[in-house]
Enzyme design. Structure first.
Site, PDB file in Angstrom:
ATOM      1  NE  ARG A  72      39.385  63.947  24.993  1.00  0.00           N
ATOM      2  CZ  ARG A  72      38.880  62.751  24.677  1.00  0.00           C
ATOM      3  NH1 ARG A  72      39.246  61.671  25.339  1.00  0.00           N
ATOM      4  NH2 ARG A  72      38.006  62.616  23.710  1.00  0.00           N
ATOM      5  NE  ARG A 111      30.998  58.840  20.192  1.00  0.00           N
ATOM      6  CZ  ARG A 111      30.852  57.656  20.746  1.00  0.00           C
ATOM      7  NH1 ARG A 111      29.670  57.099  20.830  1.00  0.00           N
ATOM      8  NH2 ARG A 111      31.903  57.023  21.221  1.00  0.00           N
ATOM      9  NE  ARG A 159      36.230  56.157  46.798  1.00  0.00           N
ATOM     10  CZ  ARG A 159      35.433  56.258  47.834  1.00  0.00           C
ATOM     11  NH1 ARG A 159      35.919  56.310  49.070  1.00  0.00           N
ATOM     12  NH2 ARG A 159      34.112  56.285  47.675  1.00  0.00           N
ATOM     13  NE  ARG A 189      29.833  49.910  36.807  1.00  0.00           N
ATOM     14  CZ  ARG A 189      30.664  49.583  35.836  1.00  0.00           C
ATOM     15  NH1 ARG A 189      30.497  50.068  34.635  1.00  0.00           N
ATOM     16  NH2 ARG A 189      31.675  48.761  36.062  1.00  0.00           N
ATOM     17  CD  GLU A 215      30.255  48.217  39.569  1.00  0.00           C
ATOM     18  OE1 GLU A 215      30.424  47.430  38.648  1.00  0.00           O
ATOM     19  OE2 GLU A 215      30.797  49.346  39.618  1.00  0.00           O
ATOM     20  CE1 TYR A 253      40.370  50.427  36.037  1.00  0.00           C
ATOM     21  CE2 TYR A 253      40.895  51.346  33.898  1.00  0.00           C
ATOM     22  CZ  TYR A 253      40.146  50.508  34.687  1.00  0.00           C
ATOM     23  OH  TYR A 253      39.179  49.723  34.107  1.00  0.00           O
ATOM     24  CG  ASP A 264      40.517  49.813  30.306  1.00  0.00           C
ATOM     25  OD1 ASP A 264      39.817  49.462  31.277  1.00  0.00           O
ATOM     26  OD2 ASP A 264      40.310  50.837  29.656  1.00  0.00           O
TER      27      ASP A 264
HETATM   28  P1  FAD Z   1      44.479  41.424  38.845  1.00  0.00           P
HETATM   29  O1  FAD Z   1      43.371  41.004  37.949  1.00  0.00           O
HETATM   30  O2  FAD Z   1      44.125  42.207  40.046  1.00  0.00           O
HETATM   31  O3  FAD Z   1      45.286  40.127  39.281  1.00  0.00           O
HETATM   32  C1  FAD Z   1      46.233  40.142  40.315  1.00  0.00           C
HETATM   33  C2  FAD Z   1      46.139  38.819  41.035  1.00  0.00           C
HETATM   34  O4  FAD Z   1      47.212  38.742  41.982  1.00  0.00           O
HETATM   35  C3  FAD Z   1      44.848  38.656  41.832  1.00  0.00           C
HETATM   36  O5  FAD Z   1      44.201  37.450  41.454  1.00  0.00           O
HETATM   37  C4  FAD Z   1      45.318  38.615  43.281  1.00  0.00           C
HETATM   38  O6  FAD Z   1      44.544  37.728  44.083  1.00  0.00           O
HETATM   39  C5  FAD Z   1      46.735  38.117  43.132  1.00  0.00           C
HETATM   40  N1  FAD Z   1      47.597  38.501  44.248  1.00  0.00           N
HETATM   41  C6  FAD Z   1      47.822  39.723  44.743  1.00  0.00           C
HETATM   42  N2  FAD Z   1      48.668  39.675  45.767  1.00  0.00           N
HETATM   43  C7  FAD Z   1      48.997  38.371  45.935  1.00  0.00           C
HETATM   44  C8  FAD Z   1      49.829  37.675  46.841  1.00  0.00           C
HETATM   45  N3  FAD Z   1      50.494  38.301  47.809  1.00  0.00           N
HETATM   46  N4  FAD Z   1      49.944  36.333  46.733  1.00  0.00           N
HETATM   47  C9  FAD Z   1      49.259  35.660  45.775  1.00  0.00           C
HETATM   48  N5  FAD Z   1      48.440  36.279  44.893  1.00  0.00           N
HETATM   49  C10 FAD Z   1      48.328  37.607  44.977  1.00  0.00           C
HETATM   50  N6  FAD Z   1      39.383  46.476  32.047  1.00  0.00           N
HETATM   51  C11 FAD Z   1      38.871  46.507  30.791  1.00  0.00           C
HETATM   52  O7  FAD Z   1      39.623  46.347  29.818  1.00  0.00           O
HETATM   53  N7  FAD Z   1      37.532  46.691  30.571  1.00  0.00           N
HETATM   54  C12 FAD Z   1      36.655  46.865  31.605  1.00  0.00           C
HETATM   55  O8  FAD Z   1      35.459  47.028  31.365  1.00  0.00           O
HETATM   56  C13 FAD Z   1      37.159  46.847  32.931  1.00  0.00           C
HETATM   57  N8  FAD Z   1      36.348  47.017  33.983  1.00  0.00           N
HETATM   58  C14 FAD Z   1      36.849  47.009  35.242  1.00  0.00           C
HETATM   59  C15 FAD Z   1      35.962  47.189  36.310  1.00  0.00           C
HETATM   60  C16 FAD Z   1      36.466  47.203  37.606  1.00  0.00           C
HETATM   61  C17 FAD Z   1      35.516  47.394  38.752  1.00  0.00           C
HETATM   62  C18 FAD Z   1      37.848  47.067  37.835  1.00  0.00           C
HETATM   63  C19 FAD Z   1      38.400  47.134  39.222  1.00  0.00           C
HETATM   64  C20 FAD Z   1      38.720  46.872  36.786  1.00  0.00           C
HETATM   65  C21 FAD Z   1      38.229  46.839  35.466  1.00  0.00           C
HETATM   66  N9  FAD Z   1      39.075  46.626  34.392  1.00  0.00           N
HETATM   67  C22 FAD Z   1      38.568  46.651  33.120  1.00  0.00           C
HETATM   68  C23 FAD Z   1      40.523  46.445  34.575  1.00  0.00           C
HETATM   69  C24 FAD Z   1      40.943  44.972  34.646  1.00  0.00           C
HETATM   70  O9  FAD Z   1      40.333  44.351  35.760  1.00  0.00           O
HETATM   71  C25 FAD Z   1      42.466  44.916  34.786  1.00  0.00           C
HETATM   72  O10 FAD Z   1      43.075  45.530  33.680  1.00  0.00           O
HETATM   73  C26 FAD Z   1      43.056  43.504  34.889  1.00  0.00           C
HETATM   74  O11 FAD Z   1      42.253  42.611  35.591  1.00  0.00           O
HETATM   75  C27 FAD Z   1      44.414  43.600  35.565  1.00  0.00           C
HETATM   76  O12 FAD Z   1      45.049  42.362  35.596  1.00  0.00           O
HETATM   77  P2  FAD Z   1      46.246  42.152  36.633  1.00  0.00           P
HETATM   78  O13 FAD Z   1      46.788  40.803  36.380  1.00  0.00           O
HETATM   79  O14 FAD Z   1      47.169  43.305  36.550  1.00  0.00           O
HETATM   80  O15 FAD Z   1      45.567  42.282  38.065  1.00  0.00           O
END
Ligand code: FAD
Length: 371
Positions: free
Chosen positions: A172, A176, A249, A280, A300, A350, A352
Site C-alpha cells: 500500500r 493523506r 541490499r 537521500r 546514502e 527488517y 524498526d
Molecule cells: P544490529 O543493530 O545490527 O546489531 C547487531 C550487532 O551484532 C552489530 O553490532 C554487529 O556488529 C554484531 N555482530 C554481528 N555478528 C557478530 C559476530 N559474529 N560477532 C560479534 N558481533 C557480531 N529503525 C527505526 O526504528 N527507525 C529508523 O529510522 C531506522 N532507520 C534505519 C536505517 C537504516 C539504514 C537501517 C539499516 C536500519 C534502520 N532502522 C531503523 C532499524 C534499526 O537499525 C534496527 O531495528 C536495530 O538496529 C536492530 O538491532 P539489532 O540488535 O537487531 O541489530
C-alpha cells in the site's frame, strides 16, 4: 558451572536489552561485539558536537505505550517529528504524499480536487491485476506520483527495473488528504536527547562488554565461558554458508563535514531521480535542533551486498528462496541446545527499533519462564 550465565554476541538493541534485563535479574552476562563500539546500527559518532548516525538515520517511533515508556525510563527523548522532503528535478515536495505534495504537484487546493486527480490517473492506466511493482504502484497512485517519487527512487534502491520487481514490495502507498507532513502515523516519536548512545549506555551500564571480538572466529573459546549463547548475527555466517548465502541490499554512507551552520534546512531530503546516484541526504544536527557552528551531512548510496565485499547486510531480500534458506538455517540452530537467536540479522527481517525491543523483551520473558 561456567563463568557467565549468558554470552551475548552483538551489542545492538537486541543484545543490549537482553543483557540489561537478565543482569537486572541477577544473571551474569558478557556482551561482545565484533565492532569497536556498542549500539549496533544505532551507534552515533560525535563530530563537532553533532551526533552523526553513521549507519543511517534512525528515528524512534512506536504506537506501543509500553515500549515508549520503557525507552523513556532509560533516557529522555526529544519532540523530533520526521517530515522528510523529496527533491525531483530541482524542485522540493513534501512527504509523505499529502495535500502539500498535491498542491506542489498540480496546484490543487482542496482534498476533493486532489482525489479526483489521482482517481483520473488510476483509471487512465486501467490496471486490473498488477504483475510487477510498476503496475502495482500505478494502480494505487496513478502516473504522476509514481513517476516523480517512486519509479526512479525504487530502481536506485533495488538496482533493478520496477517492471522486474515483484508487486508485493509495495502493498500500500499511504496517501493523506490533509496538510500534514508528519511521516509516521505512530502515537509516539522522537530522538534520544544527546543521541542513541545514551540509550545503549543506559542499557549496558551494569553489564560487562568486550569489543572487537568476533563470535564466529572465537566461538570454541567463547562457548566455554557461558551456559547459554545469545546470537544476533547472520545465520548463514554462523553455519559457514553451508546452505548458501542469504541475500541483502546494502548502503554506502558518505559523511561530509560542511563549514556552514545549516546545509539543507531539514534532517532528511530524498533524491528521487535516477541520474543522482544517492537516495537521500541526511543533515544530522536537525534531529536534535543543533545550533553548532558547522554541520555534518551524509549521502546514502545503495550498494550490492556480499559477505566478501565488506558491505554491511542492511535490508534482507525476503523473497521465497531466501526465506526458505533462512528457515532451514533456523532449523540447524534449533538443534544447538544452548543457543538463543534474536535481532534483525538472525531473524532475517527488517525490524524498526521498537520491534526489536518488543522481540527482545519477549525473548527475555520466555527465558525467565524457562528457568
Ligand atoms: P544490529 O543493530 O545490527 O546489531 C547487531 C550487532 O551484532 C552489530 O553490532 C554487529 O556488529 C554484531 N555482530 C554481528 N555478528 C557478530 C559476530 N559474529 N560477532 C560479534 N558481533 C557480531 N529503525 C527505526 O526504528 N527507525 C529508523 O529510522 C531506522 N532507520 C534505519 C536505517 C537504516 C539504514 C537501517 C539499516 C536500519 C534502520 N532502522 C531503523 C532499524 C534499526 O537499525 C534496527 O531495528 C536495530 O538496529 C536492530 O538491532 P539489532 O540488535 O537487531 O541489530
Amino acid at each position: 558451572m561456567k563463568q557467565y550465565d549468558y554470552l551475548i554476541a552483538g551489542a545492538g538493541v537486541f543484545g543490549a536489552i537482553f543483557a540489561h534485563e537478565m543482569s537486572k535479574r541477577g544473571k551474569k552476562c558478557l556482551v561482545i561485539d565484533r565492532r569497536g563500539h556498542t549500539g549496533g546500527n544505532t551507534y552515533c559518532k560525535n563530530i563537532e558536537g553533532i551526533n552523526v548516525h553513521i549507519y543511517g538515520a534512525h528515528i524512534f517511533h512506536t504506537n506501543d505505550e509500553r515500549i515508549w515508556n520503557y525507552v523513556n525510563s532509560l533516557t529522555a527523548f526529544n519532540r523530533y517529528t520526521n517530515s522528510p522532503l523529496a527533491m525531483y528535478k530541482g524542485k522540493l515536495y513534501n512527504l509523505p504524499f499529502n495535500m502539500n505534495t498535491f498542491q506542489q504537484l498540480w496546484g490543487v487546493i482542496t482534498p476533493e480536487e486532489a482525489k479526483r486527480k489521482i482517481e483520473e490517473q488510476i483509471s487512465e492506466v486501467a490496471i486490473k491485476k498488477p504483475g510487477n511493482l510498476e503496475e502495482q504502484a500505478l494502480s494505487l497512485v496513478g502516473t504522476d506520483i509514481y513517476n516523480y517519487f517512486i519509479k526512479e527512487y525504487t530502481e536506485k534502491q533495488w538496482g533493478r527495473k520496477a517492471t522486474e520487481l515483484p508487486p508485493e514490495i509495495i502493498r500500500r502507498i499511504p496517501i493523506r488528504f490533509t496538510y500534514d507532513n508528519n511521516y509516521f502515523n505512530d502515537k509516539y516519536q522522537g530522538i534520544p536527547i544527546g543521541g542513541y548512545n545514551r540509550l545503549t549506555d543506559a542499557l549496558l551500564k551494569n553489564v560487562e562488554v568486550k569489543l572487537g571480538i568476533d563470535y564466529i572466529t572465537n566461538r570454541s573459546v567463547l562457548n566455554e565461558l557461558a551456559e547459554k549463547i545469545i546470537y544476533t548475527g547472520t545465520l548463514d555466517e554462523l553455519f559457514d554458508f553451508r546452505l548458501g548465502n542469504l541475500e541483502y541490499r546494502s548502503l554506502r554512507f558518505d559523511h561530509q563535514l560542511k563549514e556552514t551552520p545549516n546545509y539543507q534546512g531539514n534532517a532528511v531530503i530524498n533524491y528521487t531521480e535516477k541520474n543522482i546516484p544517492f537516495t537521500r541526504i541526511i543533515e544530522h544536527k536537525h534531529f536534535e535542533f543543533g545550533q553548532q557552528k558547522h554541520t555534518v551531512i551524509t549521502k546514502e548510496y545503495p550498494l550490492e551486498y556480499s559477505p566478501q565485499n565488506g558491505a554491511e547486510p542492511y535490508y534482507p531480500i525476503n523473497d521465497h528462496k531466501n526465506d526458505l534458506m533462512h528457515s532451514r538455517y533456523r532449523n540447524l540452530a534449533l538443534d544447538t541446545g544452548n543457543l538463543i537467536l534474536g535481532g534483525r540479522l538472525a531473524d532475517f527481517k527488517y525490524y524498526d527499533m521498537h520491534q526489536v525491543i518488543a522481540s527482545a523483551l519477549k525473548a527475555v520473558q520466555k527465558e525467565v519462564e524457562s528457568l
